[in-house]
Scaffold this active site. Structure first.
Site, PDB file in Angstrom:
ATOM      1  N   SER A  12      -7.159  10.176  13.192  1.00  0.00           N
ATOM      2  CA  SER A  12      -5.987  10.003  14.062  1.00  0.00           C
ATOM      3  C   SER A  12      -5.041  11.173  13.853  1.00  0.00           C
ATOM      4  O   SER A  12      -4.560  11.401  12.734  1.00  0.00           O
ATOM      5  CB  SER A  12      -5.269   8.700  13.727  1.00  0.00           C
ATOM      6  OG  SER A  12      -3.968   8.750  14.292  1.00  0.00           O
ATOM      7  N   HIS A  37      -8.964  10.636  17.601  1.00  0.00           N
ATOM      8  CA  HIS A  37      -8.166   9.472  17.995  1.00  0.00           C
ATOM      9  C   HIS A  37      -6.718   9.918  18.238  1.00  0.00           C
ATOM     10  O   HIS A  37      -6.096  10.552  17.383  1.00  0.00           O
ATOM     11  CB  HIS A  37      -8.225   8.427  16.884  1.00  0.00           C
ATOM     12  CG  HIS A  37      -7.560   7.128  17.209  1.00  0.00           C
ATOM     13  ND1 HIS A  37      -8.164   6.132  17.937  1.00  0.00           N
ATOM     14  CD2 HIS A  37      -6.333   6.661  16.875  1.00  0.00           C
ATOM     15  CE1 HIS A  37      -7.341   5.104  18.053  1.00  0.00           C
ATOM     16  NE2 HIS A  37      -6.218   5.395  17.418  1.00  0.00           N
ATOM     17  N   MET A 141      -6.867  -3.912  15.265  1.00  0.00           N
ATOM     18  CA  MET A 141      -5.781  -3.305  14.488  1.00  0.00           C
ATOM     19  C   MET A 141      -5.743  -3.950  13.109  1.00  0.00           C
ATOM     20  O   MET A 141      -5.564  -5.170  12.986  1.00  0.00           O
ATOM     21  CB  MET A 141      -4.429  -3.518  15.177  1.00  0.00           C
ATOM     22  CG  MET A 141      -4.247  -2.810  16.510  1.00  0.00           C
ATOM     23  SD  MET A 141      -4.516  -1.017  16.504  1.00  0.00           S
ATOM     24  CE  MET A 141      -3.382  -0.482  15.217  1.00  0.00           C
ATOM     25  N   ASP A 177      -8.669   0.235  13.273  1.00  0.00           N
ATOM     26  CA  ASP A 177      -7.543   1.164  13.281  1.00  0.00           C
ATOM     27  C   ASP A 177      -6.454   0.695  12.330  1.00  0.00           C
ATOM     28  O   ASP A 177      -5.773  -0.309  12.585  1.00  0.00           O
ATOM     29  CB  ASP A 177      -6.997   1.287  14.715  1.00  0.00           C
ATOM     30  CG  ASP A 177      -6.014   2.431  14.857  1.00  0.00           C
ATOM     31  OD1 ASP A 177      -5.739   3.120  13.861  1.00  0.00           O
ATOM     32  OD2 ASP A 177      -5.522   2.629  15.992  1.00  0.00           O
TER      33      ASP A 177
HETATM   34  C1  DX5 Z   1      -1.191   2.926  14.066  1.00  0.00           C
HETATM   35  C2  DX5 Z   1      -2.162   3.889  14.742  1.00  0.00           C
HETATM   36  C3  DX5 Z   1      -3.252   4.368  13.857  1.00  0.00           C
HETATM   37  C4  DX5 Z   1      -2.770   5.144  12.668  1.00  0.00           C
HETATM   38  C5  DX5 Z   1      -3.703   4.947  11.544  1.00  0.00           C
HETATM   39  O1  DX5 Z   1      -0.350   2.410  15.021  1.00  0.00           O
HETATM   40  O2  DX5 Z   1      -2.759   3.276  15.869  1.00  0.00           O
HETATM   41  O3  DX5 Z   1      -4.212   5.116  14.590  1.00  0.00           O
HETATM   42  O4  DX5 Z   1      -2.635   6.515  12.914  1.00  0.00           O
HETATM   43  O5  DX5 Z   1      -3.159   5.582  10.444  1.00  0.00           O
HETATM   44  P1  DX5 Z   1      -3.661   5.287   8.960  1.00  0.00           P
HETATM   45  O6  DX5 Z   1      -5.125   5.647   8.908  1.00  0.00           O
HETATM   46  O7  DX5 Z   1      -2.809   6.206   8.152  1.00  0.00           O
HETATM   47  O8  DX5 Z   1      -3.437   3.839   8.695  1.00  0.00           O
HETATM   48 ZN    ZN Z   2      -4.543   4.177  16.898  1.00  0.00          ZN
END
Ligand code: DX5
Ligand code: ZN
Length: 230
Positions: A12, A37, A141, A177
């Protein structure tokens, strides 16, 4: 975009250098990322703001593979066309973004993109039951959307198992995610996920001028998910 259930690592860019997205995308792909992403936030559906379709269009030429756009915005329908034109391969909307998810998914496919549906941690797997023939990806999520670097929510593993059973033979990816790292990756891979989004766990320790750690981080997550420690 062909379908398979092999583990795909999707860094991401929320955790990248925002002043250098083009070079960051090129660096993570060169270091082994499968998908890129892209987190779009509106300060309304989630309590944070990132960027919109113009930024997606600007980074598109720097991505050779799949551009996976995660829309944390509401309303969402009126922006789908713009993100498709910006070159998104996958457009994921949240089931919680409005009352007309069916229409949203139709609009994503009509715009020529693969359709993804994201579920917040409090939303049950059963929400996707009537959408199974309209989605190419379900995003679970494993943190509350809005910020990177949060702690993985373990209760979501059971949801992933339920979704995997519901999907059966359908060509639908399960994406995870939030809070994915070498410790949590095997838990979700075993439960049936194939696309692992990771922000902080990929970008930590590296930079565009020192991208080696990106590669090491990606290999460690992949190896953990595949059950073989590097
Ligand atoms: C959160 C995002 C994720 C985030 C994940 O709202 O949708 O894509 O960037 O970050 P990490 O891997 O640091 O939890
Ligand atoms: Zn995301």
């Amino acid at each position: 975009m062909s379908f398979d259930r092999k583990i795909k690592i999707a860094p991401s860019i929320l955790a990248a250098d925002f002043a250098n997205f083009g070079a960051e995308c090129e660096a993570i792909e060169a270091q082994g990322a499968d998908w890129v992403h892209v987190d779009v936030m509106d300060g309304h559906f989630v309590p944070n703001i990132t960027f919109g379709p113009a930024t997606c269009a600007a980074i598109r030429p720097h991505i050779k593979g799949v551009m996976d756009v995660h829309l944390m915005i509401a309303p969402v329908d009126s922006y789908i066309e713009a993100f498709a034109k910006a070159g998104a391969d996958v457009i994921t909307a949240h089931v919680e973004a409005g009352p007309h998810t069916h229409r949203t998914l139709q609009a994503i496919r009509a715009a020529g993109a693969k359709a993804g549906l994201a579920l917040n941690p409090g939303t049950p797997a059963s929400e996707v039951e009537y959408f199974l023939d309209m989605v190419d990806l379900i995003c679970v999520m494993t943190v509350n959307p809005g910020f990177g670097g949060q702690k993985f929510i373990h209760s979501q593993i059971e949801k992933v198992k339920q979704l995997r059973a519901m999907i059966g033979d359908r060509p639908i990816h399960i994406e995870i995610d939030g809070g994915v790292d070498p410790i949590t990756a095997p838990l979700v891979a075993q439960a049936g996920a194939d696309v692992l989004v990771a922000g902080s766990a990929v970008f930590k320790g590296g930079s565009v001028s020192n991208p080696g750690p990106y590669g090491e981080n990606i290999r460690n997550i992949r190896a953990a998910a595949e059950g073989v420690w590097a």
